[in-house]
Design a protein around this motif. Structure first.
Motif, PDB file in Angstrom:
ATOM      1  N   LEU A  21      38.662  62.118  36.855  1.00 21.03           N
ATOM      2  CA  LEU A  21      37.813  61.009  37.282  1.00 21.03           C
ATOM      3  C   LEU A  21      36.372  61.478  37.431  1.00 21.03           C
ATOM      4  O   LEU A  21      36.115  62.591  37.881  1.00 21.03           O
ATOM      5  CB  LEU A  21      38.318  60.450  38.618  1.00 21.03           C
ATOM      6  CG  LEU A  21      39.720  59.825  38.606  1.00 21.03           C
ATOM      7  CD1 LEU A  21      40.043  59.233  39.973  1.00 21.03           C
ATOM      8  CD2 LEU A  21      39.833  58.749  37.535  1.00 21.03           C
ATOM      9  N   GLN A  22      35.426  60.611  37.083  1.00 20.89           N
ATOM     10  CA  GLN A  22      34.017  60.992  37.116  1.00 20.89           C
ATOM     11  C   GLN A  22      33.246  60.304  38.236  1.00 20.89           C
ATOM     12  O   GLN A  22      32.609  60.954  39.047  1.00 20.89           O
ATOM     13  CB  GLN A  22      33.347  60.675  35.767  1.00 20.89           C
ATOM     14  CG  GLN A  22      33.853  61.576  34.677  1.00 20.89           C
ATOM     15  CD  GLN A  22      33.254  61.263  33.328  1.00 20.89           C
ATOM     16  OE1 GLN A  22      32.438  62.024  32.822  1.00 20.89           O
ATOM     17  NE2 GLN A  22      33.654  60.172  32.726  1.00 20.89           N
ATOM     18  N   GLY A  23      33.274  58.977  38.274  1.00 25.55           N
ATOM     19  CA  GLY A  23      32.495  58.281  39.284  1.00 25.55           C
ATOM     20  C   GLY A  23      31.015  58.577  39.138  1.00 25.55           C
ATOM     21  O   GLY A  23      30.439  58.445  38.055  1.00 25.55           O
ATOM     22  N   LEU A  92      33.598  57.324  43.306  1.00 28.25           N
ATOM     23  CA  LEU A  92      35.038  57.443  43.575  1.00 28.25           C
ATOM     24  C   LEU A  92      35.322  58.454  44.685  1.00 28.25           C
ATOM     25  O   LEU A  92      36.432  58.980  44.804  1.00 28.25           O
ATOM     26  CB  LEU A  92      35.789  57.799  42.288  1.00 28.25           C
ATOM     27  CG  LEU A  92      35.689  56.725  41.198  1.00 28.25           C
ATOM     28  CD1 LEU A  92      36.401  57.169  39.929  1.00 28.25           C
ATOM     29  CD2 LEU A  92      36.237  55.387  41.682  1.00 28.25           C
ATOM     30  N   GLY A  93      34.305  58.718  45.494  1.00 25.74           N
ATOM     31  CA  GLY A  93      34.494  59.497  46.709  1.00 25.74           C
ATOM     32  C   GLY A  93      35.173  60.835  46.483  1.00 25.74           C
ATOM     33  O   GLY A  93      34.813  61.605  45.589  1.00 25.74           O
ATOM     34  N   ALA A  94      36.206  61.093  47.284  1.00 23.12           N
ATOM     35  CA  ALA A  94      36.890  62.393  47.277  1.00 23.12           C
ATOM     36  C   ALA A  94      37.693  62.634  46.000  1.00 23.12           C
ATOM     37  O   ALA A  94      38.138  63.762  45.757  1.00 23.12           O
ATOM     38  CB  ALA A  94      37.804  62.503  48.495  1.00 23.12           C
ATOM     39  N   TRP A  95      37.884  61.594  45.185  1.00 20.31           N
ATOM     40  CA  TRP A  95      38.685  61.767  43.969  1.00 20.31           C
ATOM     41  C   TRP A  95      37.853  62.170  42.755  1.00 20.31           C
ATOM     42  O   TRP A  95      38.409  62.434  41.682  1.00 20.31           O
ATOM     43  CB  TRP A  95      39.448  60.477  43.651  1.00 20.31           C
ATOM     44  CG  TRP A  95      40.633  60.269  44.556  1.00 20.31           C
ATOM     45  CD1 TRP A  95      41.064  61.098  45.570  1.00 20.31           C
ATOM     46  CD2 TRP A  95      41.535  59.166  44.525  1.00 20.31           C
ATOM     47  NE1 TRP A  95      42.173  60.567  46.166  1.00 20.31           N
ATOM     48  CE2 TRP A  95      42.492  59.385  45.550  1.00 20.31           C
ATOM     49  CE3 TRP A  95      41.631  58.014  43.741  1.00 20.31           C
ATOM     50  CZ2 TRP A  95      43.524  58.484  45.801  1.00 20.31           C
ATOM     51  CZ3 TRP A  95      42.653  57.119  43.988  1.00 20.31           C
ATOM     52  CH2 TRP A  95      43.592  57.352  45.006  1.00 20.31           C
ATOM     53  N   GLN A  98      38.799  65.055  40.223  1.00 16.44           N
ATOM     54  CA  GLN A  98      40.250  65.291  40.337  1.00 16.44           C
ATOM     55  C   GLN A  98      40.934  64.806  39.056  1.00 16.44           C
ATOM     56  O   GLN A  98      40.501  63.819  38.441  1.00 16.44           O
ATOM     57  CB  GLN A  98      40.819  64.523  41.532  1.00 16.44           C
ATOM     58  CG  GLN A  98      40.212  64.896  42.870  1.00 16.44           C
ATOM     59  CD  GLN A  98      40.631  66.290  43.324  1.00 16.44           C
ATOM     60  OE1 GLN A  98      41.800  66.633  43.291  1.00 16.44           O
ATOM     61  NE2 GLN A  98      39.646  67.092  43.708  1.00 16.44           N
ATOM     62  N   THR A  99      42.012  65.473  38.669  1.00 23.12           N
ATOM     63  CA  THR A  99      42.768  64.996  37.509  1.00 23.12           C
ATOM     64  C   THR A  99      43.705  63.874  37.949  1.00 23.12           C
ATOM     65  O   THR A  99      44.206  63.863  39.087  1.00 23.12           O
ATOM     66  CB  THR A  99      43.610  66.100  36.854  1.00 23.12           C
ATOM     67  OG1 THR A  99      44.601  66.542  37.789  1.00 23.12           O
ATOM     68  CG2 THR A  99      42.739  67.273  36.419  1.00 23.12           C
ATOM     69  N   TYR A 117      41.940  52.853  41.584  1.00 23.17           N
ATOM     70  CA  TYR A 117      40.769  53.714  41.797  1.00 23.17           C
ATOM     71  C   TYR A 117      40.160  53.525  43.191  1.00 23.17           C
ATOM     72  O   TYR A 117      39.621  54.460  43.785  1.00 23.17           O
ATOM     73  CB  TYR A 117      39.673  53.377  40.774  1.00 23.17           C
ATOM     74  CG  TYR A 117      40.092  53.400  39.336  1.00 23.17           C
ATOM     75  CD1 TYR A 117      39.924  54.546  38.566  1.00 23.17           C
ATOM     76  CD2 TYR A 117      40.632  52.272  38.725  1.00 23.17           C
ATOM     77  CE1 TYR A 117      40.276  54.570  37.221  1.00 23.17           C
ATOM     78  CE2 TYR A 117      40.998  52.289  37.393  1.00 23.17           C
ATOM     79  CZ  TYR A 117      40.823  53.441  36.646  1.00 23.17           C
ATOM     80  OH  TYR A 117      41.183  53.460  35.328  1.00 23.17           O
ATOM     81  N   LEU A 118      40.242  52.292  43.681  1.00 28.78           N
ATOM     82  CA  LEU A 118      39.562  51.956  44.931  1.00 28.78           C
ATOM     83  C   LEU A 118      40.303  52.468  46.162  1.00 28.78           C
ATOM     84  O   LEU A 118      39.841  52.289  47.285  1.00 28.78           O
ATOM     85  CB  LEU A 118      39.358  50.439  45.026  1.00 28.78           C
ATOM     86  CG  LEU A 118      38.615  49.791  43.851  1.00 28.78           C
ATOM     87  CD1 LEU A 118      38.178  48.380  44.198  1.00 28.78           C
ATOM     88  CD2 LEU A 118      37.409  50.618  43.434  1.00 28.78           C
TER      89      LEU A 118
END
Length: 200
Positions: A21-23, A92-95, A98-99, A117-118
């Motif tokens: 995830l990028q965010g 996407l905050g703390a994620w 992350q894979t 995602y949320l």
């Protein structure tokens, strides 16, 4: 209201290829992502011929990189490209970074909901993203078509606003990188793009 809005998602990135995830963080386009951007540009050029338009993009690197490739394909001056923070992806905050496989391992039912995602800790809210998009839309000129290069999730929220979708319907939309959408009079039309490979 603006005549037509062309909604484009940036091309595939390194993080996509790694299923991360990028965010708000960023990774560059892959070779495939660059080819997707060229393909979108080539198809877009047919639709923009003779039209008065402005190109906007998210200020995140992958969107800027995609927009620059598209600008080259449609012969739009890159110096006239308008970057805007309001078009950025959801945080996407703390994620972020992350894979998806690791997240699913820790949350086995995670992918059951389209808006999974949320659920990320410290994730930017849907309303926050919607409000910044509404702010951006409120400033668009009436007399020009608009080309906008944004992101997967932000893009579906934007298309949802433009089509008066409910929250549930927003998340039923697809997030292609080999197509774009022309939104006119509250209706979005999908335009598929044939992949143009890089010349060796």
């Amino acid at each position: 209201m603006t005549k037509k809005i062309y909604v484009i998602r940036h091309g595939e990135t390194v993080f996509h290829s790694e299923r991360k995830l990028q965010g708000h963080c960023n990774s560059p386009l892959t070779n495939k992502g660059e080819a997707q951007a060229r393909s979108v540009g080539a198809e877009l050029k047919k639709h923009l011929s003779g039209q008065n338009y402005q190109v906007y993009c998210s200020s995140l690197g992958r969107a800027v990189q995609t927009a620059n490739i598209i600008c080259e394909a449609i012969s739009f001056p890159q110096l006239d490209l308008l970057q805007d923070d309001r078009l950025k992806e959801f945080s996407l905050g703390a994620w972020e970074q992350q894979t998806i496989s690791d997240l699913v391992e820790n949350n086995p039912n995670l992918l059951d909901q389209r808006d999974w995602y949320l659920r990320a800790p410290d994730c930017e809210s849907y309303e926050s993203v919607r409000n910044r998009l509404l702010s951006w839309l409120s400033e668009l000129p009436d007399e020009q078509d608009v080309v906008v290069v944004s992101h997967g999730l932000t893009g579906i929220v934007l298309r949802g606003i433009l089509q008066n979708y409910s929250y549930q319907d927003v998340w039923l939309q697809d997030l292609p990188q080999d197509a774009f959408f022309i939104v006119e009079n509250d209706v979005a039309k999908r335009v598929n793009c044939k992949l143009i490979e890089a010349v060796a």
